[in-house]
Write an enzyme that holds these catalytic residues in place. Sequence first.
Site, PDB file in Angstrom:
ATOM      1  N   ASP A  74      -2.524 -14.767  13.898  1.00  0.00           N
ATOM      2  CA  ASP A  74      -2.557 -15.374  12.480  1.00  0.00           C
ATOM      3  C   ASP A  74      -2.169 -14.331  11.702  1.00  0.00           C
ATOM      4  O   ASP A  74      -2.199 -13.102  11.420  1.00  0.00           O
ATOM      5  CB  ASP A  74      -4.150 -15.555  12.182  1.00  0.00           C
ATOM      6  N   ASP A  79       1.934 -19.880  10.251  1.00  0.00           N
ATOM      7  CA  ASP A  79       1.563 -18.681  10.166  1.00  0.00           C
ATOM      8  C   ASP A  79       0.564 -18.364  11.365  1.00  0.00           C
ATOM      9  O   ASP A  79      -0.194 -17.560  11.342  1.00  0.00           O
ATOM     10  CB  ASP A  79       1.176 -18.239   8.855  1.00  0.00           C
ATOM     11  N   GLU A  80       0.359 -19.434  12.384  1.00  0.00           N
ATOM     12  CA  GLU A  80      -0.861 -19.191  13.125  1.00  0.00           C
ATOM     13  C   GLU A  80      -0.301 -20.005  14.639  1.00  0.00           C
ATOM     14  O   GLU A  80       0.327 -21.056  14.589  1.00  0.00           O
ATOM     15  CB  GLU A  80      -1.817 -20.110  12.476  1.00  0.00           C
TER      16      GLU A  80
END
Lengths: 405, 371
Positions: free
Chosen positions: A9, A106-107
């Site tokens: 993350d 973003d993950e």
Amino acid sequence: MARVVMHVDLDAFYASVEQLKHPELRGQPVIVGGLGLAGERGVVAAASYEARAFGVRSAMPLTRARRLCPQGNFVPADFAAYRQASREVFRILTDYSPTIEPLSLDEAYLDLTGSEALLGPIAQVAAGLQARVRSECGLDISVGVATGKVVAKVASDLRKPRGLVIVPAGQEAGFLAPLPLSRLPGCGPATIARLESFGIRTIGQLADMSEPLLGELFGKYGRVLHAHARGIDPTLVEPPGEPKSISREVTFERDLLDQGEILSTGRSLLLDVAESLRGQGLAARTVTLKLRYQPFDTHSRQATLPVASDRDDALLEAFVKLVREHLEPGRPVRLIGAGVANLEAPAIQLDLLEARSGPRSGLDAQLDRLRQRFGPTAISRGTAVQHQQKDFRRDDIDAVSSGDG
Amino acid sequence: MRVTCSTQNLGQGLHIVSRAVSSRTTLPILNNVLMEATPGKLRLTATNLEIGIKQAIDAEVQEEGSITVPARLLTDYVSANPDASISMTLDKKNQSLKLKSEHFDADIRGIDPADFPPVPSGTEGRKVQLSQADLKDAIEQTVIAASSDEGRPVLTGVYAQLNGGHVTFAATDGHRLAVKTLAVPADGQQPDTMVIPARALAELSRILKGGSEQVDLTVAPQKNQVFFKAGDVELMSRLIEGTYPNYKQVIPNDTTTTITLKTQDLLTTTKVVSLFARDAANVVKFKAEGGKLTLTANTSEVGQNTADVEAKIDGNDLQVAFNAKYVLDVLGIIGADEVTLGFTGPLNPGMIKPVGKDDYLYIIMPVRVAM
């Protein structure tokens, strides 16, 4: 052999990218959202850790963020830059595993099962990954490792930013037990409130509840919740394949009664869906509507189109009809979702008259290009008022899985 | 009312008019057929308020009079009755019709004919005479392209234009267009246009015989109804209100690829290939390349099918995809041994015409697919 699942993350991703772009913002509170205009309505898409110290959070109205952090640097979202930064990070991830499931820009989950022989002990691998992303992209990541996705996600979230938490096989339940319910993915305010009324405050207490009781309280979801609370999550890390359906949903901050507002939110969700449908070169036979009145009182309805379509007007017509037929007047709505299913390669029957398909499908493509260039708020159909709770992160999933963003 | 007629004549007459009987109605009398005995004739009438059909059959009328009785029961009774003739007597007091034949005695409850909605005849208005065969062809060749979507009522009809020297019929559902022109004697009047419900024309074409006998087309002076009279049968239809789209502007002036081939070859090949398109929006791809025409259909889960068709190809190589149904619909009724296909590109309308005839034109809009 126990699986090794890693959750990665990026920390305060949008805000960190802004700080990379504008070095003068480093160490400053940065709040991303809206168009950067004074007094505009809109929500916070991301806040830097410096801004979070003032209490600013994602999805908070910008007006409130300005009150909390008047000295903050408010910048509009620059999706092109975020996609670019995301691509660079994902390029590094592919060196670690071929099995990557992106959740958003973003993950991501990585399946590292059996990689120890190749890469070395997992703790070193995770630390090495953090260092590489830091040095090559200038971004911080938090990493969680466990035998399943849910625990890995809880782990990565536990010591943000730059966190690294590894939960060894067999210790999942013990790791989760002392944590508050809010740490468990999928445990939202409504679920927590319901559980607290039974005196349940920690994940451990939830794990000790009887499964039938949870089933009674939450239906099918109760059983999933029970398994997750005990650290059990057999779902696989799945690389994005051909999507079977595309959907978006929004939970309102307050339950909504205004049918016009509910409908216009639904419309703009559906238009988002239609845009990613076209972005992936697909057409849909089925349009779906999801309505939630009370927690756990969720209704899904669908309509089938005579021919598959990727056009805003055809999909909207079916969707609006669904809403008009199924939205129960006088009942406050908590959540609305719009989606498409039965996807196929588009075989779009063109129209002879008034050149309906020509210019109109051209219009859809033009609107798509404008939104890609200037962000989702750049232009919209007159009736699709921008809803405030747009979940940017869901958009990103499509941006990543469609490859080019 | 007292009347005797042949069972066969009565059965045929009932069969024709009962096509106009409402299948779903809240008005009971619309389930009935109106029977009127006049000297030498028994007149049968049925209507669903949108269309009305009348037929007069020869009968021995002992006493004039009229009654309405349930059309379905009477039609079934008469067609099942093996006796040669039937005598019908009205019991006016009970509004019931007694039917007597060699082996059967029946009594059917009726409804007072005063309640039956009037079904006018086309006695006034502009009149055009056509041969039954021509009109039947024109209807069959155009109604296939009419829409069944009630959302745009005007497209559920067939546009008809009466012009000095010809009558043009056109229909489109937005995906295809069919245009047929019939030559008629010039009457020196201004053009008249109307939109006739496709359903009414489909019923008319069932009634019309394929011969050279005449059929009269009459437009009511108020331009709200049209009447067709063919021998002893009359059909009345209301007209659809609204402006018909200017279909002429979608007819391509020129084509860059022209393919000529046997109608039967194209029909059979399209039919076979399209079996593989059932789950893929019924799309069949046409590829003209190097003087060869190839048809392909594929569905990822099912498989694929490719066929070459013997054809004469002029012009550019081309790939274009169509809904197979739209192609098959026209080939079944085009009435020519050979057809010409004309294309200008994968996203432009394609044209199908019978070879050797200039009176018919069928345009199909392609399906946009990844080729």
